[in-house]
Design a protein around this motif. Structure first.
Motif, PDB file in Angstrom:
ATOM      1  N   ILE A 289       0.822  -1.208   0.000  1.00  0.00           N
ATOM      2  CA  ILE A 289       0.000   0.000   0.000  1.00  0.00           C
ATOM      3  C   ILE A 289       0.862   1.266   0.000  1.00  0.00           C
ATOM      4  CG2 ILE A 289      -1.695   1.326   1.323  1.00  0.00           C
ATOM      5  CD1 ILE A 289      -2.905  -1.069  -0.025  1.00  0.00           C
ATOM      6  N   VAL A 290       1.926   1.293   0.804  1.00  0.00           N
ATOM      7  CA  VAL A 290       2.759   2.501   0.852  1.00  0.00           C
ATOM      8  C   VAL A 290       3.380   2.788  -0.514  1.00  0.00           C
ATOM      9  CG1 VAL A 290       3.283   2.365   3.307  1.00  0.00           C
ATOM     10  CG2 VAL A 290       4.771   1.215   1.693  1.00  0.00           C
ATOM     11  N   ASP A 291       3.710   1.741  -1.257  1.00  0.00           N
ATOM     12  CA  ASP A 291       4.315   1.950  -2.574  1.00  0.00           C
ATOM     13  C   ASP A 291       3.316   2.597  -3.531  1.00  0.00           C
ATOM     14  OD1 ASP A 291       7.063   0.468  -2.445  1.00  0.00           O
ATOM     15  OD2 ASP A 291       5.627  -0.877  -1.508  1.00  0.00           O
ATOM     16  N   HIS A 292       2.064   2.142  -3.481  1.00  0.00           N
ATOM     17  CA  HIS A 292       1.072   2.753  -4.365  1.00  0.00           C
ATOM     18  C   HIS A 292       0.892   4.221  -4.019  1.00  0.00           C
ATOM     19  CE1 HIS A 292      -2.765   3.816  -6.192  1.00  0.00           C
ATOM     20  NE2 HIS A 292      -2.589   2.786  -7.016  1.00  0.00           N
ATOM     21  N   LEU A 293       0.827   4.548  -2.716  1.00  0.00           N
ATOM     22  CA  LEU A 293       0.630   5.937  -2.309  1.00  0.00           C
ATOM     23  C   LEU A 293       1.788   6.822  -2.764  1.00  0.00           C
ATOM     24  CD1 LEU A 293      -0.758   5.250   1.277  1.00  0.00           C
ATOM     25  CD2 LEU A 293      -2.035   6.235  -0.645  1.00  0.00           C
ATOM     26  N   VAL A 294       2.997   6.308  -2.663  1.00  0.00           N
ATOM     27  CA  VAL A 294       4.163   7.091  -3.075  1.00  0.00           C
ATOM     28  C   VAL A 294       4.241   7.212  -4.596  1.00  0.00           C
ATOM     29  CG1 VAL A 294       6.680   7.102  -3.165  1.00  0.00           C
ATOM     30  CG2 VAL A 294       5.527   6.632  -1.013  1.00  0.00           C
ATOM     31  N   GLU A 295       4.111   6.082  -5.292  1.00  0.00           N
ATOM     32  CA  GLU A 295       4.261   6.102  -6.743  1.00  0.00           C
ATOM     33  C   GLU A 295       3.114   6.866  -7.425  1.00  0.00           C
ATOM     34  OE1 GLU A 295       6.866   5.011  -8.280  1.00  0.00           O
ATOM     35  OE2 GLU A 295       7.860   3.882  -6.683  1.00  0.00           O
ATOM     36  N   ALA A 296       1.899   6.703  -6.914  1.00  0.00           N
ATOM     37  CA  ALA A 296       0.763   7.408  -7.509  1.00  0.00           C
ATOM     38  C   ALA A 296       0.907   8.914  -7.336  1.00  0.00           C
ATOM     39  CB  ALA A 296      -0.546   6.928  -6.873  1.00  0.00           C
ATOM     40  N   GLY A 297       1.628   9.324  -6.308  1.00  0.00           N
ATOM     41  CA  GLY A 297       1.838  10.754  -6.084  1.00  0.00           C
ATOM     42  C   GLY A 297       2.590  11.436  -7.205  1.00  0.00           C
ATOM     43  N   VAL A 298       3.337  10.649  -7.967  1.00  0.00           N
ATOM     44  CA  VAL A 298       4.081  11.217  -9.104  1.00  0.00           C
ATOM     45  C   VAL A 298       3.615  10.583 -10.409  1.00  0.00           C
ATOM     46  CG1 VAL A 298       6.096  11.846  -7.732  1.00  0.00           C
ATOM     47  CG2 VAL A 298       5.976   9.560  -8.747  1.00  0.00           C
ATOM     48  N   GLY A 299       2.422   9.989 -10.387  1.00  0.00           N
ATOM     49  CA  GLY A 299       1.867   9.398 -11.608  1.00  0.00           C
ATOM     50  C   GLY A 299       2.582   8.163 -12.081  1.00  0.00           C
ATOM     51  N   ASN A 300       3.090   7.360 -11.120  1.00  0.00           N
ATOM     52  CA  ASN A 300       3.969   6.249 -11.493  1.00  0.00           C
ATOM     53  C   ASN A 300       3.474   4.903 -10.952  1.00  0.00           C
ATOM     54  OD1 ASN A 300       6.404   5.628 -12.878  1.00  0.00           O
ATOM     55  ND2 ASN A 300       7.464   5.329 -10.929  1.00  0.00           N
ATOM     56  N   ALA A 301       2.168   4.787 -10.675  1.00  0.00           N
ATOM     57  CA  ALA A 301       1.660   3.592 -10.001  1.00  0.00           C
ATOM     58  C   ALA A 301       1.346   2.434 -10.942  1.00  0.00           C
ATOM     59  CB  ALA A 301       0.395   3.940  -9.199  1.00  0.00           C
ATOM     60  N   GLU A 302       1.332   2.686 -12.227  1.00  0.00           N
ATOM     61  CA  GLU A 302       0.985   1.638 -13.188  1.00  0.00           C
ATOM     62  C   GLU A 302       1.973   0.470 -13.099  1.00  0.00           C
ATOM     63  OE1 GLU A 302      -1.554   0.021 -15.968  1.00  0.00           O
ATOM     64  OE2 GLU A 302      -1.732   1.996 -15.038  1.00  0.00           O
ATOM     65  N   GLY A 303       1.437  -0.749 -13.052  1.00  0.00           N
ATOM     66  CA  GLY A 303       2.288  -1.938 -13.102  1.00  0.00           C
ATOM     67  C   GLY A 303       2.796  -2.439 -11.768  1.00  0.00           C
ATOM     68  N   LEU A 304       2.386  -1.833 -10.646  1.00  0.00           N
ATOM     69  CA  LEU A 304       2.838  -2.305  -9.342  1.00  0.00           C
ATOM     70  C   LEU A 304       2.162  -3.639  -8.991  1.00  0.00           C
ATOM     71  CD1 LEU A 304       2.695   0.951  -7.171  1.00  0.00           C
ATOM     72  CD2 LEU A 304       4.735  -0.143  -8.100  1.00  0.00           C
ATOM     73  N   GLU A 305       2.943  -4.588  -8.557  1.00  0.00           N
ATOM     74  CA  GLU A 305       2.406  -5.858  -8.056  1.00  0.00           C
ATOM     75  C   GLU A 305       2.062  -5.667  -6.582  1.00  0.00           C
ATOM     76  OE1 GLU A 305       3.871 -10.358  -6.848  1.00  0.00           O
ATOM     77  OE2 GLU A 305       5.292  -8.918  -7.707  1.00  0.00           O
ATOM     78  N   LEU A 306       0.753  -5.621  -6.262  1.00  0.00           N
ATOM     79  CA  LEU A 306       0.307  -5.224  -4.931  1.00  0.00           C
ATOM     80  C   LEU A 306      -0.314  -6.350  -4.117  1.00  0.00           C
ATOM     81  CD1 LEU A 306      -1.426  -1.875  -5.961  1.00  0.00           C
ATOM     82  CD2 LEU A 306       0.763  -2.083  -4.773  1.00  0.00           C
ATOM     83  N   VAL A 307      -0.732  -7.444  -4.734  1.00  0.00           N
ATOM     84  CA  VAL A 307      -1.458  -8.502  -4.011  1.00  0.00           C
ATOM     85  C   VAL A 307      -0.818  -9.854  -4.249  1.00  0.00           C
ATOM     86  CG1 VAL A 307      -3.632  -7.219  -4.169  1.00  0.00           C
ATOM     87  CG2 VAL A 307      -3.088  -8.961  -5.891  1.00  0.00           C
ATOM     88  N   THR A 308      -1.080 -10.749  -3.322  1.00  0.00           N
ATOM     89  CA  THR A 308      -0.636 -12.135  -3.456  1.00  0.00           C
ATOM     90  C   THR A 308      -1.645 -13.029  -2.750  1.00  0.00           C
ATOM     91  OG1 THR A 308       1.231 -13.644  -3.152  1.00  0.00           O
ATOM     92  CG2 THR A 308       0.745 -12.160  -1.339  1.00  0.00           C
ATOM     93  N   GLN A 309      -1.737 -14.270  -3.193  1.00  0.00           N
ATOM     94  CA  GLN A 309      -2.665 -15.206  -2.566  1.00  0.00           C
ATOM     95  C   GLN A 309      -2.029 -15.797  -1.316  1.00  0.00           C
ATOM     96  OE1 GLN A 309      -4.302 -18.018  -5.308  1.00  0.00           O
ATOM     97  NE2 GLN A 309      -5.933 -18.658  -3.934  1.00  0.00           N
ATOM     98  N   SER A 310      -2.806 -15.879  -0.249  1.00  0.00           N
ATOM     99  CA  SER A 310      -2.283 -16.356   1.022  1.00  0.00           C
ATOM    100  C   SER A 310      -1.711 -17.765   0.898  1.00  0.00           C
ATOM    101  CB  SER A 310      -3.390 -16.348   2.081  1.00  0.00           C
ATOM    102  OG  SER A 310      -2.957 -17.001   3.268  1.00  0.00           O
ATOM    103  N   SER A 311      -0.493 -17.929   1.356  1.00  0.00           N
ATOM    104  CA  SER A 311       0.149 -19.247   1.316  1.00  0.00           C
ATOM    105  C   SER A 311      -0.217 -20.077   2.541  1.00  0.00           C
ATOM    106  CB  SER A 311       1.668 -19.079   1.252  1.00  0.00           C
ATOM    107  OG  SER A 311       2.140 -18.387   2.396  1.00  0.00           O
ATOM    108  N   PHE A 312      -0.881 -19.467   3.538  1.00  0.00           N
ATOM    109  CA  PHE A 312      -1.225 -20.173   4.761  1.00  0.00           C
ATOM    110  C   PHE A 312      -2.625 -20.780   4.701  1.00  0.00           C
ATOM    111  CE2 PHE A 312       1.677 -17.501   7.752  1.00  0.00           C
ATOM    112  CZ  PHE A 312       2.773 -17.888   6.996  1.00  0.00           C
ATOM    113  N   PHE A 313      -3.330 -20.602   3.579  1.00  0.00           N
ATOM    114  CA  PHE A 313      -4.708 -21.084   3.515  1.00  0.00           C
ATOM    115  C   PHE A 313      -4.906 -21.995   2.318  1.00  0.00           C
ATOM    116  CE2 PHE A 313      -9.002 -20.617   1.706  1.00  0.00           C
ATOM    117  CZ  PHE A 313      -9.742 -21.168   2.751  1.00  0.00           C
ATOM    118  N   GLU A 314      -5.364 -23.189   2.602  1.00  0.00           N
ATOM    119  CA  GLU A 314      -5.745 -24.131   1.557  1.00  0.00           C
ATOM    120  C   GLU A 314      -7.162 -24.589   1.852  1.00  0.00           C
ATOM    121  OE1 GLU A 314      -2.999 -27.304   1.303  1.00  0.00           O
ATOM    122  OE2 GLU A 314      -1.259 -26.024   0.876  1.00  0.00           O
ATOM    123  N   PRO A 315      -8.124 -24.181   1.026  1.00  0.00           N
ATOM    124  CA  PRO A 315      -9.526 -24.530   1.316  1.00  0.00           C
ATOM    125  C   PRO A 315      -9.721 -26.032   1.384  1.00  0.00           C
ATOM    126  CG  PRO A 315      -9.272 -23.764  -0.945  1.00  0.00           C
ATOM    127  CD  PRO A 315      -7.980 -23.480  -0.262  1.00  0.00           C
TER     128      PRO A 315
END
Length: 450
Positions: free
Chosen positions: A192-218
């Motif tokens: 989240i902090v990276d998006h806030l910083v990068e978006a401040g200068v119009g540079n947020a495109e392409g950020l990898e922000l999410v991942t699937q939890s490795s601790f959960f297997e349905p």
């Protein structure tokens, strides 16, 4: 002469603003970072005589003393860009004006933190109602009440029901929920902090922000848990603190004459970007859990007032809890329209409740919660107004009706890396059983499933 203190100075300044508005002129009371007040009077269509202006300035300085601004009273006709103040999107209107009779009275706070508790809804910060309704904020005025652990348990519960869950770690100063759902070395590149910083200068495109939890297997569903961490994967050259120190300010207008972008809009854009990434990789999240930071902070204020459809307020039954919540909710009381909009989204959680069999203690917590709401957000119970919002003490659907999470010593010092199946342990299931079922009903009412 005794000095005029902060609160008395502000009340005196407000009095001058209301009296000036009685002349038919709009007024804006600006308070700076040091608490100093300046009164702005819109005289462009109704000139203010010089002698009246001088008298007003003298009285204003006399009544506010050390808390008078350098230019205690200013008129729109002498300002370079008065619209920056009189038309600011951050104005909090104290009293609407009556054309030709009474001017509008508004307040403009120049603060570091806390302004968003009483701020009106801002375009771009409040998501579409359908989006907001699937978001659940988990907040505690005090830290250490098990909020992040409850977030992780709730995420797993929803996922076991076959739902797609996104958990957003908004406790940026003290991230916690991420470690309960994922290994640090497996976090995405950015947070989240990276998006806030990068978006401040119009540079947020392409950020990898999410991942699937490795601790959960349905075990028997197609449920998923996705995590949007506060920060990215720890690595050489990744400076989290340097970014954290630069995210809370509003952004100036991107073009001349444009509107600035407040922090609340920036945070909404970051969360929306995380939701979009999950939808692009898998599917649209069914529910988004916002693990908010504790205390009086703009992240908490924005999360509760702008971004979520349900806010779970974690509380332990002690005086500091009710004093803190009462102080915050009284800010909404000063904005009746906002109070009406927000109060039905709230629900108290009896966090770390120590007495599983002592119903009287739970009733005492409920009584204290009801009193706190009655003093702040509930309507006056007197009279026969059938439309008044003042739920009965025993109303188990009311904001003050506590949802308990039972306390367990086994949760203290839990290491999720060593015990990845900890939410399935019997003592965890017992502690959270009622919490999970009641929150499930609040987020996904049964009638919606039929």
């Amino acid at each position: 002469m005794n000095p005029t203190r902060f609160d008395a100075a502000w009340n005196a300044a407000l009095g001058h603003a209301f009296r000036a508005a009685e002349t038919g002129r709009d007024t804006v009371l600006v308070r700076d970072l040091f608490g100093r007040a300046s009164l702005l009077v819109d005289d462009e269509d109704n000139p203010l005589p010089a002698e009246d202006l001088a008298a007003l300035a003298e009285e204003f300085r006399r009544d506010t003393q050390a808390f008078a601004g350098a230019q205690a009273v200013q008129t729109a006709s002498t300002m370079f860009a008065p619209e920056m103040f009189f038309d600011s999107p951050e104005l909090a209107v104290e009293e609407e004006g009556e054309p030709g009779n009474h001017g509008r009275v508004a307040v403009l706070e120049r603060t570091v933190v806390g302004a968003d508790w009483a701020r009106d809804a801002i375009a771009g910060a409040s998501p579409h109602p359908e989006v907001r309704e699937r978001r659940v904020a988990l907040y505690g005025f005090k830290g250490g009440v098990g909020r992040s652990t409850a977030t992780a348990v709730l995420a797993r519960y929803f996922a076991e029901q076959g739902r797609c869950v996104l958990v957003v770690d908004l406790d940026l100063e003290s991230p916690g929920v991420s470690s309960l759902l994922h290994g640090f070395d497996q976090l995405p590149e950015y947070g989240i902090v990276d998006h806030l910083v990068e978006a401040g200068v119009g540079n947020a495109e392409g950020l990898e922000l999410v991942t699937q939890s490795s601790f959960f297997e349905p075990s028997h569903s197609n449920g998923e848990i996705w995590l949007a961490p506060a920060g990215g994967r720890p690595r050489e050259g990744y400076d989290y603190l340097a970014k954290l120190n630069r995210i809370y300010s509003d952004l100036p207008a991107s073009e001349p004459g444009g509107a600035p972008k407040p922090f609340c809009v920036r945070l909404e854009e970051a969360i929306a970007a995380c939701e979009a990434q999950v939808a692009g990789i898998s599917r649209q999240p069914d529910v988004v859990l916002l693990d908010s930071r504790a205390g009086i902070h703009d992240i908490a204020a924005v999360t509760l007032t702008q971004l979520s459809g349900l806010s779970l307020l974690f509380a332990v039954d002690n005086p500091s809890t009710w004093y803190g919540y009462g102080m915050l909710l009284s800010q909404w009381k000063q904005r009746p329209d906002r109070a009406v909009e927000l109060r039905e989204r709230l629900r108290i959680v009896a966090a770390m409740f120590r007495s599983a069999g002592d119903i009287q203690r739970l009733h005492k917590l409920r009584d204290n919660a009801q009193k706190m709401f009655a003093d702040t957000l509930y309507d006056d119970a007197e009279g026969a107004d059938l439309d008044a919002f003042h739920p009965a003490l025993e109303d188990d659907q009311a904001p003050h009706s506590p949802i308990p999470i039972l306390f367990s010593h086994d949760l203290i010092g839990l290491d999720p890396l060593q015990d990845r199946d900890w939410p399935e342990l019997p003592f965890v299931e017992a502690a959270y059983k009622r919490f999970l079922s009641e929150v499930d009903e609040l987020v996904f009412p049964r009638e919606e499933l039929s």
